[in-house]
Design a protein around this motif. Structure first.
Motif, PDB file in Angstrom:
ATOM      1  N   LYS A 127       0.839  -1.203   0.000  1.00 20.20           N
ATOM      2  CA  LYS A 127       0.000   0.000   0.000  1.00 20.20           C
ATOM      3  C   LYS A 127       0.870   1.247   0.000  1.00 20.20           C
ATOM      4  O   LYS A 127       1.780   1.381   0.816  1.00 20.20           O
ATOM      5  CB  LYS A 127      -0.929  -0.007   1.216  1.00 20.20           C
ATOM      6  CG  LYS A 127      -1.813   1.235   1.309  1.00 20.20           C
ATOM      7  CD  LYS A 127      -2.820   1.153   2.445  1.00 20.20           C
ATOM      8  CE  LYS A 127      -4.041   0.379   2.037  1.00 20.20           C
ATOM      9  NZ  LYS A 127      -5.152   0.556   3.023  1.00 20.20           N
ATOM     10  N   ILE A 128       0.552   2.166  -0.911  1.00 22.25           N
ATOM     11  CA  ILE A 128       1.254   3.442  -0.955  1.00 22.25           C
ATOM     12  C   ILE A 128       0.339   4.606  -0.598  1.00 22.25           C
ATOM     13  O   ILE A 128       0.794   5.687  -0.267  1.00 22.25           O
ATOM     14  CB  ILE A 128       1.907   3.659  -2.337  1.00 22.25           C
ATOM     15  CG1 ILE A 128       2.938   4.790  -2.291  1.00 22.25           C
ATOM     16  CG2 ILE A 128       0.847   3.897  -3.429  1.00 22.25           C
ATOM     17  CD1 ILE A 128       3.836   4.857  -3.496  1.00 22.25           C
ATOM     18  N   GLY A 129      -0.968   4.369  -0.632  1.00 23.23           N
ATOM     19  CA  GLY A 129      -1.922   5.412  -0.294  1.00 23.23           C
ATOM     20  C   GLY A 129      -3.132   4.848   0.421  1.00 23.23           C
ATOM     21  O   GLY A 129      -3.601   3.754   0.095  1.00 23.23           O
ATOM     22  N   ALA A 130      -3.630   5.571   1.399  1.00 25.11           N
ATOM     23  CA  ALA A 130      -4.793   5.140   2.179  1.00 25.11           C
ATOM     24  C   ALA A 130      -5.973   6.066   1.904  1.00 25.11           C
ATOM     25  O   ALA A 130      -5.792   7.260   1.632  1.00 25.11           O
ATOM     26  CB  ALA A 130      -4.470   5.136   3.668  1.00 25.11           C
ATOM     27  N   ILE A 131      -7.163   5.494   1.981  1.00 26.32           N
ATOM     28  CA  ILE A 131      -8.405   6.249   1.811  1.00 26.32           C
ATOM     29  C   ILE A 131      -9.264   6.029   3.051  1.00 26.32           C
ATOM     30  O   ILE A 131      -9.439   4.897   3.503  1.00 26.32           O
ATOM     31  CB  ILE A 131      -9.194   5.768   0.579  1.00 26.32           C
ATOM     32  CG1 ILE A 131      -8.356   5.849  -0.693  1.00 26.32           C
ATOM     33  CG2 ILE A 131     -10.502   6.556   0.444  1.00 26.32           C
ATOM     34  CD1 ILE A 131      -8.131   7.222  -1.231  1.00 26.32           C
ATOM     35  N   GLY A 132      -9.792   7.105   3.594  1.00 25.49           N
ATOM     36  CA  GLY A 132     -10.730   7.005   4.714  1.00 25.49           C
ATOM     37  C   GLY A 132     -11.664   8.199   4.668  1.00 25.49           C
ATOM     38  O   GLY A 132     -11.201   9.340   4.627  1.00 25.49           O
ATOM     39  N   VAL A 133     -12.947   7.953   4.620  1.00 21.80           N
ATOM     40  CA  VAL A 133     -13.887   9.062   4.466  1.00 21.80           C
ATOM     41  C   VAL A 133     -15.029   8.962   5.480  1.00 21.80           C
ATOM     42  O   VAL A 133     -15.292   7.901   6.041  1.00 21.80           O
ATOM     43  CB  VAL A 133     -14.481   9.112   3.041  1.00 21.80           C
ATOM     44  CG1 VAL A 133     -13.381   9.170   1.999  1.00 21.80           C
ATOM     45  CG2 VAL A 133     -15.417   7.944   2.774  1.00 21.80           C
ATOM     46  N   ARG A 134     -15.668  10.078   5.654  1.00 26.80           N
ATOM     47  CA  ARG A 134     -16.937  10.140   6.372  1.00 26.80           C
ATOM     48  C   ARG A 134     -17.836  11.084   5.597  1.00 26.80           C
ATOM     49  O   ARG A 134     -17.366  12.118   5.092  1.00 26.80           O
ATOM     50  CB  ARG A 134     -16.752  10.653   7.797  1.00 26.80           C
ATOM     51  CG  ARG A 134     -18.066  10.732   8.578  1.00 26.80           C
ATOM     52  CD  ARG A 134     -17.879  11.222   9.998  1.00 26.80           C
ATOM     53  NE  ARG A 134     -19.150  11.252  10.722  1.00 26.80           N
ATOM     54  CZ  ARG A 134     -19.287  11.736  11.961  1.00 26.80           C
ATOM     55  NH1 ARG A 134     -18.239  12.207  12.607  1.00 26.80           N
ATOM     56  NH2 ARG A 134     -20.468  11.727  12.550  1.00 26.80           N
ATOM     57  N   VAL A 135     -19.094  10.745   5.466  1.00 17.93           N
ATOM     58  CA  VAL A 135     -20.056  11.603   4.787  1.00 17.93           C
ATOM     59  C   VAL A 135     -21.183  11.903   5.774  1.00 17.93           C
ATOM     60  O   VAL A 135     -21.847  10.990   6.269  1.00 17.93           O
ATOM     61  CB  VAL A 135     -20.613  10.934   3.516  1.00 17.93           C
ATOM     62  CG1 VAL A 135     -21.625  11.855   2.843  1.00 17.93           C
ATOM     63  CG2 VAL A 135     -19.477  10.590   2.555  1.00 17.93           C
ATOM     64  N   ARG A 136     -21.344  13.183   6.071  1.00 24.55           N
ATOM     65  CA  ARG A 136     -22.376  13.609   7.026  1.00 24.55           C
ATOM     66  C   ARG A 136     -23.273  14.629   6.338  1.00 24.55           C
ATOM     67  O   ARG A 136     -22.779  15.656   5.865  1.00 24.55           O
ATOM     68  CB  ARG A 136     -21.717  14.218   8.271  1.00 24.55           C
ATOM     69  CG  ARG A 136     -22.706  14.573   9.365  1.00 24.55           C
ATOM     70  CD  ARG A 136     -22.001  14.875  10.675  1.00 24.55           C
ATOM     71  NE  ARG A 136     -21.109  16.021  10.560  1.00 24.55           N
ATOM     72  CZ  ARG A 136     -20.270  16.405  11.526  1.00 24.55           C
ATOM     73  NH1 ARG A 136     -20.205  15.703  12.656  1.00 24.55           N
ATOM     74  NH2 ARG A 136     -19.512  17.464  11.367  1.00 24.55           N
ATOM     75  N   ARG A 137     -24.546  14.294   6.224  1.00 25.53           N
ATOM     76  CA  ARG A 137     -25.525  15.155   5.536  1.00 25.53           C
ATOM     77  C   ARG A 137     -25.050  15.461   4.110  1.00 25.53           C
ATOM     78  O   ARG A 137     -25.165  16.564   3.616  1.00 25.53           O
ATOM     79  CB  ARG A 137     -25.759  16.447   6.330  1.00 25.53           C
ATOM     80  CG  ARG A 137     -26.419  16.200   7.697  1.00 25.53           C
ATOM     81  CD  ARG A 137     -26.427  17.419   8.569  1.00 25.53           C
ATOM     82  NE  ARG A 137     -25.085  17.854   8.903  1.00 25.53           N
ATOM     83  CZ  ARG A 137     -24.796  18.766   9.819  1.00 25.53           C
ATOM     84  NH1 ARG A 137     -25.773  19.351  10.503  1.00 25.53           N
ATOM     85  NH2 ARG A 137     -23.559  19.115  10.056  1.00 25.53           N
TER      86      ARG A 137
END
Length: 214
Positions: A136-146
């Motif tokens: 892995k060279i890049g990580a993705i982590g998201v949150r979507v609120r409204r």
């Protein structure tokens, strides 16, 4: 749209608080959307799926991030991109948004001669390490609120890779972590940011369409 680039490190907890405020303001229509490029002091962050057993050596501050995913590391030599967008103005498709973020990083990596790809069942950006194995060279982590996004991606330019050994990164123990520097590419933050800017139009275009089936 505001683009912000930090030249000094931003404490993770401060960035998290600012993201939360900006998320609410974008939803309320009182602030612009934001792409925020920065760097943190060493920190382990826990997503909503983090497992206690994956925190192997809490040698750095450990912060509950509120994003999706498991444990990850942020620190010097890693470029972090926080992307706060109103998806209600685009395709309301969280999977498509993650796919677009991955594509943005993959496009930028290609500018430096590094091939990156998505891997089925493994969120993030993957490449071939110096030993020939996937890493892995890049990580993705998201949150979507409204329907307003928070968090985003991180890319390993030249971090101390030994810092990742304090956790099981993203809960995946079968694969290692690599960096541009380890692969023989010495990429300055300014140059990386410029690559992201070159591919920004393609990223935003992806957000207007449903997620591809591949």
């Amino acid at each position: 749209m505001e683009w912000r680039r930090e030249t000094a490190r931003v404490p993770y907890r401060d960035a998290l608080a600012e993201m939360q405020e900006r998320n609410a303001a974008i939803h309320a229509g009182t602030a612009k959307e934001l792409v925020w490029l920065l760097e943190h002091d060493p920190v382990y962050t826990a997503g909503t799926s983090a497992k206690a057993a994956d925190l192997l050596d809490p040698r750095f501050d450990v912060v509950s991030a509120g994003r999706g995913g498991e444990y990850t590391y942020h620190g010097p030599g890693q470029r972090v991109g926080y992307v706060l967008l109103d998806l209600s103005k685009r395709a309301r498709d969280v999977r498509g948004y993650v796919h677009a973020l991955e594509g943005w990083v993959i496009d930028a990596l290609a500018d430096f001669g590094v091939e990156g790809w998505r891997a089925e069942g493994r969120i993030g950006i993957w490449t071939r390490d110096i030993d020939g194995r996937e890493a892995k060279i890049g990580a993705i982590g998201v949150r979507v609120r409204r329907w307003v996004t928070m968090h985003g991606f991180s890319v390993n330019l030249s971090p101390d890779l030994s810092h990742f050994t304090g956790i099981v990164p993203c809960g995946i123990s079968e694969y290692g972590v690599t960096s541009m520097e380890r692969l023989g590419h010495h990429v300055a933050m300014d140059d990386w940011d410029a690559a992201l800017a070159r591919h920004a139009d393609a990223f935003f275009e992806r957000l207007t369409k449903p997620c591809p089936k591949d």
